[in-house]
Write a protein that holds these residues in place. Structure first.
Motif, PDB file in Angstrom:
ATOM      1  N   SER A   1     -35.205 -28.596  43.156  1.00 11.53           N
ATOM      2  CA  SER A   1     -36.490 -29.209  42.814  1.00 11.53           C
ATOM      3  C   SER A   1     -36.642 -29.434  41.319  1.00 11.53           C
ATOM      4  O   SER A   1     -37.481 -30.232  40.884  1.00 11.53           O
ATOM      5  CB  SER A   1     -37.642 -28.328  43.320  1.00 11.53           C
ATOM      6  N   GLU A   2     -35.844 -28.747  40.517  1.00 11.33           N
ATOM      7  CA  GLU A   2     -35.886 -28.938  39.070  1.00 11.33           C
ATOM      8  C   GLU A   2     -34.858 -29.959  38.599  1.00 11.33           C
ATOM      9  O   GLU A   2     -34.978 -30.530  37.510  1.00 11.33           O
ATOM     10  CB  GLU A   2     -35.653 -27.595  38.373  1.00 11.33           C
ATOM     11  N   LEU A   3     -33.833 -30.195  39.419  1.00  9.07           N
ATOM     12  CA  LEU A   3     -32.823 -31.199  39.094  1.00  9.07           C
ATOM     13  C   LEU A   3     -33.281 -32.605  39.488  1.00  9.07           C
ATOM     14  O   LEU A   3     -32.988 -33.578  38.791  1.00  9.07           O
ATOM     15  CB  LEU A   3     -31.506 -30.875  39.816  1.00  9.07           C
ATOM     16  N   GLU A   4     -33.998 -32.700  40.584  1.00  4.69           N
ATOM     17  CA  GLU A   4     -34.369 -34.017  41.121  1.00  4.69           C
ATOM     18  C   GLU A   4     -35.225 -34.858  40.173  1.00  4.69           C
ATOM     19  O   GLU A   4     -35.036 -36.074  40.107  1.00  4.69           O
ATOM     20  CB  GLU A   4     -35.068 -33.830  42.476  1.00  4.69           C
ATOM     21  N   PRO A   5     -36.156 -34.287  39.388  1.00  4.24           N
ATOM     22  CA  PRO A   5     -36.979 -35.127  38.510  1.00  4.24           C
ATOM     23  C   PRO A   5     -36.275 -35.568  37.223  1.00  4.24           C
ATOM     24  O   PRO A   5     -36.849 -36.339  36.452  1.00  4.24           O
ATOM     25  CB  PRO A   5     -38.177 -34.229  38.162  1.00  4.24           C
ATOM     26  N   LEU A   6     -35.057 -35.075  36.967  1.00  2.00           N
ATOM     27  CA  LEU A   6     -34.400 -35.359  35.694  1.00  2.00           C
ATOM     28  C   LEU A   6     -34.119 -36.850  35.535  1.00  2.00           C
ATOM     29  O   LEU A   6     -33.612 -37.514  36.438  1.00  2.00           O
ATOM     30  CB  LEU A   6     -33.084 -34.579  35.592  1.00  2.00           C
ATOM     31  N   LYS A   7     -34.439 -37.358  34.343  1.00  2.27           N
ATOM     32  CA  LYS A   7     -34.129 -38.734  33.974  1.00  2.27           C
ATOM     33  C   LYS A   7     -33.206 -38.721  32.769  1.00  2.27           C
ATOM     34  O   LYS A   7     -33.026 -37.695  32.111  1.00  2.27           O
ATOM     35  CB  LYS A   7     -35.418 -39.508  33.653  1.00  2.27           C
ATOM     36  N   PHE A   8     -32.638 -39.883  32.452  1.00  2.79           N
ATOM     37  CA  PHE A   8     -31.748 -39.964  31.294  1.00  2.79           C
ATOM     38  C   PHE A   8     -32.482 -39.586  30.011  1.00  2.79           C
ATOM     39  O   PHE A   8     -31.882 -39.042  29.086  1.00  2.79           O
ATOM     40  CB  PHE A   8     -31.166 -41.378  31.177  1.00  2.79           C
ATOM     41  N   GLU A   9     -33.771 -39.845  29.957  1.00  2.00           N
ATOM     42  CA  GLU A   9     -34.551 -39.524  28.763  1.00  2.00           C
ATOM     43  C   GLU A   9     -34.669 -38.025  28.536  1.00  2.00           C
ATOM     44  O   GLU A   9     -35.036 -37.585  27.441  1.00  2.00           O
ATOM     45  CB  GLU A   9     -35.946 -40.138  28.869  1.00  2.00           C
ATOM     46  N   HIS A  10     -34.353 -37.242  29.558  1.00  2.00           N
ATOM     47  CA  HIS A  10     -34.424 -35.791  29.418  1.00  2.00           C
ATOM     48  C   HIS A  10     -33.143 -35.198  28.827  1.00  2.00           C
ATOM     49  O   HIS A  10     -33.063 -33.985  28.617  1.00  2.00           O
ATOM     50  CB  HIS A  10     -34.711 -35.143  30.774  1.00  2.00           C
ATOM     51  N   ILE A  11     -32.140 -36.039  28.590  1.00  2.00           N
ATOM     52  CA  ILE A  11     -30.918 -35.609  27.909  1.00  2.00           C
ATOM     53  C   ILE A  11     -31.105 -35.968  26.441  1.00  2.00           C
ATOM     54  O   ILE A  11     -31.084 -37.133  26.061  1.00  2.00           O
ATOM     55  CB  ILE A  11     -29.669 -36.305  28.481  1.00  2.00           C
ATOM     56  N   ILE A  12     -31.304 -34.966  25.611  1.00  2.58           N
ATOM     57  CA  ILE A  12     -31.695 -35.185  24.217  1.00  2.58           C
ATOM     58  C   ILE A  12     -30.548 -34.777  23.295  1.00  2.58           C
ATOM     59  O   ILE A  12     -30.053 -33.650  23.351  1.00  2.58           O
ATOM     60  CB  ILE A  12     -32.957 -34.367  23.877  1.00  2.58           C
TER      61      ILE A  12
ATOM     62  N   GLY B   1     -29.307 -34.095  19.503  1.00  4.83           N
ATOM     63  CA  GLY B   1     -29.826 -33.757  18.186  1.00  4.83           C
ATOM     64  C   GLY B   1     -29.028 -34.403  17.074  1.00  4.83           C
ATOM     65  O   GLY B   1     -27.968 -35.006  17.291  1.00  4.83           O
ATOM     66  N   LYS B   2     -29.518 -34.270  15.853  1.00  6.69           N
ATOM     67  CA  LYS B   2     -28.835 -34.841  14.688  1.00  6.69           C
ATOM     68  C   LYS B   2     -27.481 -34.181  14.449  1.00  6.69           C
ATOM     69  O   LYS B   2     -26.596 -34.775  13.830  1.00  6.69           O
ATOM     70  CB  LYS B   2     -29.719 -34.688  13.450  1.00  6.69           C
ATOM     71  N   ASP B   3     -27.343 -32.954  14.936  1.00  4.57           N
ATOM     72  CA  ASP B   3     -26.071 -32.241  14.765  1.00  4.57           C
ATOM     73  C   ASP B   3     -25.056 -32.590  15.843  1.00  4.57           C
ATOM     74  O   ASP B   3     -23.958 -32.025  15.887  1.00  4.57           O
ATOM     75  CB  ASP B   3     -26.312 -30.727  14.763  1.00  4.57           C
ATOM     76  N   GLY B   4     -25.410 -33.535  16.736  1.00  2.00           N
ATOM     77  CA  GLY B   4     -24.493 -33.959  17.788  1.00  2.00           C
ATOM     78  C   GLY B   4     -24.543 -33.101  19.033  1.00  2.00           C
ATOM     79  O   GLY B   4     -23.849 -33.392  20.016  1.00  2.00           O
ATOM     80  N   ARG B   5     -25.372 -32.066  19.033  1.00  2.00           N
ATOM     81  CA  ARG B   5     -25.497 -31.215  20.209  1.00  2.00           C
ATOM     82  C   ARG B   5     -26.560 -31.768  21.156  1.00  2.00           C
ATOM     83  O   ARG B   5     -27.466 -32.471  20.741  1.00  2.00           O
ATOM     84  CB  ARG B   5     -25.852 -29.788  19.793  1.00  2.00           C
ATOM     85  N   TYR B   6     -26.420 -31.377  22.428  1.00  2.00           N
ATOM     86  CA  TYR B   6     -27.311 -31.906  23.460  1.00  2.00           C
ATOM     87  C   TYR B   6     -28.204 -30.797  24.014  1.00  2.00           C
ATOM     88  O   TYR B   6     -27.828 -29.624  24.054  1.00  2.00           O
ATOM     89  CB  TYR B   6     -26.505 -32.506  24.611  1.00  2.00           C
ATOM     90  N   GLN B   7     -29.380 -31.213  24.445  1.00  2.00           N
ATOM     91  CA  GLN B   7     -30.294 -30.329  25.149  1.00  2.00           C
ATOM     92  C   GLN B   7     -30.786 -31.017  26.414  1.00  2.00           C
ATOM     93  O   GLN B   7     -30.877 -32.245  26.472  1.00  2.00           O
ATOM     94  CB  GLN B   7     -31.501 -29.969  24.272  1.00  2.00           C
ATOM     95  N   LEU B   8     -31.101 -30.194  27.401  1.00  2.00           N
ATOM     96  CA  LEU B   8     -31.633 -30.692  28.666  1.00  2.00           C
ATOM     97  C   LEU B   8     -33.094 -30.269  28.765  1.00  2.00           C
ATOM     98  O   LEU B   8     -33.401 -29.076  28.756  1.00  2.00           O
ATOM     99  CB  LEU B   8     -30.835 -30.108  29.837  1.00  2.00           C
ATOM    100  N   GLN B   9     -33.984 -31.254  28.812  1.00  2.00           N
ATOM    101  CA  GLN B   9     -35.409 -30.955  28.926  1.00  2.00           C
ATOM    102  C   GLN B   9     -35.759 -30.756  30.393  1.00  2.00           C
ATOM    103  O   GLN B   9     -35.565 -31.643  31.215  1.00  2.00           O
ATOM    104  CB  GLN B   9     -36.246 -32.093  28.336  1.00  2.00           C
ATOM    105  N   VAL B  10     -36.274 -29.568  30.701  1.00  2.00           N
ATOM    106  CA  VAL B  10     -36.539 -29.202  32.093  1.00  2.00           C
ATOM    107  C   VAL B  10     -37.992 -28.795  32.239  1.00  2.00           C
ATOM    108  O   VAL B  10     -38.525 -28.068  31.407  1.00  2.00           O
ATOM    109  CB  VAL B  10     -35.639 -28.030  32.537  1.00  2.00           C
ATOM    110  N   THR B  11     -38.624 -29.278  33.301  1.00  2.00           N
ATOM    111  CA  THR B  11     -39.987 -28.856  33.627  1.00  2.00           C
ATOM    112  C   THR B  11     -39.940 -28.058  34.908  1.00  2.00           C
ATOM    113  O   THR B  11     -39.472 -28.543  35.940  1.00  2.00           O
ATOM    114  CB  THR B  11     -40.925 -30.066  33.791  1.00  2.00           C
TER     115      THR B  11
END
Length: 681
Positions: free
Chosen positions: A347-358, A360-370
């Motif tokens: 139920s937390e994976l299903e709402p994920l959109k490409f915009e939730h893959i962030i 950073g300036k350092d080239g690292r990625y974060q996953l925004q999860v609700t």
């Protein structure tokens, strides 16, 4: 919102304990319902069978001399159902049962083999093996407890009252799985009997409505939720299959598909309304560009259909359907990676959109999860967290986004939506991870690919340290070393929660026993001294419900430092508390006895030496220590003439070490600095 496990006061700690407990309960409730739903699917269906392949085969071959697989006959005392490319054999056995019960088990298990399962839902031979092992539960509560031999007469004694009594008795068993599996097998037995799929002598004539009631199902779910291991981790062969599939489509498939997409767009092939191309001569360049294969797997297939109108020969080429199928496979591979490293629920994976893959300036990625299940937001907006995402996976998701930027495939931008469907998604619950897992089960032959199992798998790997599985995880994370992977995981609270939960299931008795022992009695050893200091600093954290938070914070600290946990009872009544892998020549005493070269192994508690710095010696070990001193002194006194000087020195050292621990246990009163509070699981 993100949480830092070490920045909590007592009030926050108590609130966090309650939140953790609620989160674990919700997780297990969800897992139990999903698992039981799958079990029920396997044991009954709306479609009626019109014939039984087993009855027809037994009619032709009464002695059972017909094959159930490529390797075994029905009449064999055990069946080899499958051999995979890793050399693993899936076998079911019919030994150890009364002869008539063994024959019944054959006709029962036959219908739980994927090829012969009448109600569907069974795709993997490993599931057949699990049900075969669980048949002992049916044998125990129905046959053995009622003194039934399994002959035709004994089957006539089986009534609804007998089955209900068996279920009630299984419910009281200490093993949670007894109740669930017995309900599953009785339900399956009733279905096979009602549809006349079993030999007549193996059928029971009981109305399903008297046993398989709505109340009974709800009761099974409630009971199953209390199980400590609702879902089992993926086995090593299963994990390899998942990893190989994920890498095939993401690491190897995506680059080829990006080249194909570039060719399509640069040649304007995506501008045709029908996406079907007509050529009046065979287009070899087109065929080469859009027929792609990797490791024997067809990644993209250009459909080519010869046509003729009057006397004119031409060819129709189409690519879009195959391209969409390929994108769904890439999506499935990304699901495997994200589910494994995030530990999120479906139920937390299903709402994920490409915009939730962030990024950073350092080239690292974060996953925004609700997260909604554990949210305390009164408006149900959920709590937002940002999870670290390995660079490898972040890049693959970006590339997948590029692949979808053609022919309107971007659509609503959901990461896990289908590329084949053209239906507009108006609400996020239209995106179903379950459809992805169904596809993976079909392709890989793995049963019950559920999000819970990914979380359970990585947790079990981290606490049990299976080296081959660790290599798979390390590669999935794209890290050069396992220590890097551990430090990464330590920043993911959902994975740490699952590890804490796994420790609670695997080590809680030992962990609680250690805490209780060092708090209420004397102890000895360097590891024991460190534990006493930690408990003395925060005694309330090591009691009651707070113990769960203590485990969580302890695990968080270990993971963030790159160290998983290892706790085991030893042969002398003490404990081994270590988090290292050892290689020759730097070995602890328990491994130093090995003649062969040791490479990256955990301690061996069966050969624990009290001289080891990782040994926690507690008061209950005093008697064992005294016995050791007497034993070694007896050897020294009575065999000194035949012993070498090295042996004498070793015995003297053993006497000295055991005596030192005994003396410490008698005189060490540091535990009295800790308020006496009972430690509970």
């Amino acid at each position: 919102m993100s949480r830092k496990p070490f920045a909590m006061n007592d009030t926050e700690s108590k609130s966090f304990a309650d939140e953790l407990e609620a989160d674990f309960f919700d997780d297990m409730q969800d897992a139990a319902e999903q698992e039981l739903e799958r079990l029920l699917l396997e044991t009954g269906g709306t479609a009626q069978q019109t014939h039984s392949s087993l009855l027809k085969k037994l009619e032709l071959y009464p002695d059972g001399s017909f094959p159930v697989s490529c390797y075994s006959l029905y009449s064999d005392s055990s069946w080899i159902l499958f051999k995979d490319k890793y050399g693993s054999v899936t076998r079911v056995s019919f030994e150890g049962l009364l002869p008539d019960v063994a024959e019944f088990k054959k006709s029962f298990i036959y219908h739980l083999i994927p090829e012969y399962a009448p109600f569907g839902g069974i795709r993997a031979y490993s599931t057949t093996k699990s049900h075969s092992s669980a048949f002992r539960i049916l044998d125990r509560y129905v046959f053995q407890d009622n003194h039934l031999s399994g002959d035709a007469e004994s089957f006539s004694f089986i009534s609804s009252q007998l089955l209900i009594r068996a279920l009630d008795k299984a419910k009281e068993a200490s093993a949670f799985t007894h109740y669930t599996y017995l309900f599953h097998h009785i339900r399956f037995w009733l279905s096979l009997s009602a549809q006349q799929l079993l030999p007549v002598e193996h059928r029971i004539f009981v109305s399903a409505n008297t046993v398989d009631t709505p109340e009974r199902r709800k009761d099974v779910i409630r009971h199953f939720t209390g199980s400590l291991s609702t879902w089992i981790p993926f086995t090593e062969p299963e994990l390899k299959k998942l990893a190989e599939y994920a890498f095939l489509w993401t690491d190897k498939g995506i680059p080829l598909l990006l080249k194909a997409k570039e060719y399509i767009q640069s040649n304007g092939l995506d501008q045709f309304n029908s996406k079907t191309l007509t050529r009046y001569q065979e287009d070899l360049e087109l065929e080469k560009a859009l027929n792609l294969e990797v490791d024997g797997e067809q990644i993209l297939t250009l459909t080519k259909i010869p046509r003729k109108y009057d006397s004119t020969q031409f060819w129709n080429y189409s690519w879009l359907r195959s391209y969409k199928n390929a994108l769904d496979c890439v999506r499935n591979g990304i699901y495997i990676l994200v589910a494994l490293i995030s530990g999120l629920r479906a139920s937390e994976l299903e709402p994920l959109k490409f915009e939730h893959i962030i990024k950073g300036k350092d080239g690292r990625y974060q996953l925004q999860v609700t997260r909604f299940k554990t949210s305390r937001d009164p408006n149900h907006k959920g709590d937002t967290s940002f999870l670290p995402l390995p660079v490898f996976i972040g890049k693959k998701i970006e590339e997948y986004k590029q692949l979808r930027a053609i022919c309107g495939l971007e659509r609503e931008g959901y990461l896990f939506q289908s590329n084949r469907s053209t239906k507009q998604i108006k609400k996020q619950d239209s995106v179903r991870v379950e459809r992805i897992t169904d596809e993976l089960e079909e392709v890989l032959g793995i049963e019950r690919i559920h999000t819970h199992r990914f979380r359970k798998t990585i947790a079990e790997i981290l606490i049990n340290r299976s080296e081959r599985n660790i290599d798979i995880i390390r590669l999935l994370f794209g890290h050069a070393s396992y220590a890097m992977t551990l430090r990464y995981i330590g920043r993911n609270p959902y994975i740490v929660q699952s590890v804490a939960h796994a420790i609670e299931q695997n080590y809680i008795e030992d962990f609680t026993d250690i805490i209780t022992s060092v708090k209420t009695s004397s102890s000895s050893g360097e590891s024991a001294r460190r534990l006493v200091e930690k408990i003395a600093a925060r005694p309330d954290a090591f009691s009651g419900k707070q113990l769960k938070v203590t485990i969580f914070t302890y695990v968080s600290h270990l993971l963030s430092s790159g160290e998983p946990l290892f706790i085991h009872r030893t042969a002398v009544g003490s404990y081994c508390v270590s988090s290292e892998l050892y290689s020759s020549p730097n070995l602890p005493p328990c491994l130093a006895r090995r003649k062969e070269v040791v490479t990256k192994e955990l301690p061996d508690p069966l050969f624990c030496d009290t001289a080891c710095q990782h040994a926690v010696i507690v008061d209950k070990a005093a008697k064992a220590l005294e016995d050791n001193v007497i034993f070694y002194q007896h050897m020294l006194d009575n065999a000194s003439d035949t012993l070498s000087e090295n042996s004498k020195t070793m015995l003297q050292q053993k006497i000295l070490e055991n005596s030192r621990h005994l003396d410490t246990l008698k005189n060490n009163k540091s535990y009295q600095l800790i308020p006496t509070v009972e430690a509970q699981a």
